[in-house]
Design an enzyme around this catalytic site. Sequence first.
Site: not given
Length: 329
Positions: A65, A69, A90, A96, A194
């Site tokens: 992940r 991102h 970020e 995040n 996922h």
Amino acid sequence: MKTTNRFNVIVAVAATILMGMFESSDAQLQMNFYAKSCPNAEKIISDHIQKHIHNGPSLAAPLIRMHFHDCFVRGCDGSVLINSTSGNAERDAPPNLTLRGFGFVERIKTLLEAECPKTVSCADIIALTARDSVVATGGPWWSVPTGRRDGRISKLAEATNNIPGPTSNFTTLQQRFAKQGLNLKDLVLLSGAHTIGVSHCSSMSERLYNFSTTVKQDPSLDSEYAANIKANKCKSLTDNTTILEMDPGSSRSFDLSYYRLVLKRRGLFQSDSALTKNSATLKMINDLVNGSEKKFYKAFAKSMEKMGRVKVKTGSAGVIRTRCSVARS
């Protein structure tokens, strides 16, 4: 023009062309980029993962992940790792706030700095760590060409505006993926990540209790599945701590189970459900479910390789940060 001057001009032009050729060559990602500058780099990363990931297999999902991102904001440049100094990095953006694994990546960076100072980028560490941690938990392998360089700019607003969130509808997903040069096939395949990992109730509780001004519960969510979550997990709209498996019963296995749940209207997020709202993506999901796991692995690998090249900084662009959490290091 004198002969000597003409000769000097020709030499200068030739030198410029050659320099351009070398710069062009240097500006490409390549397999085993560190073969000469830091021969043990990739082994140090994989060894660290093999040593620790089995004690914390749930870390594989956060690390993939993190790579996702990172690449969606200014390209894959390691900027997601930069610590906040004014609440405007970020890492401070809503997508995040639940990221994990920053310390894990920093420890790998420390090992690499001891072996080869100022050589291996944080961006490459993220890309390699994502792949190796998934492989260590039995998931697919994909090629990770290296040579990325790090950025020094990290802005909250850019993360908020570019990273697809769990409540994203299909239009938002399509637009944000397209902005990174990723198509609908990439959207479906990358969503397949996922199949491993967990999330918090806060990422989906509005689907249960506050979906719209007229409907309390998201009608696209299977009612039996929703009732089970309400009774046993997310018992209120304000629950921000309870953990949910994104792929219940199979959250540590990289398989096709996630897609089967999506077709049964049991995808955890609105963004999962959104994949069934478009005829093209729905067909892709059905094709995956009716195909083999091997075929899924191969297709997923291609999309991961593609994402890992998004707007990378190479050659003379970017820097090599000596500490992944510090912009000016």
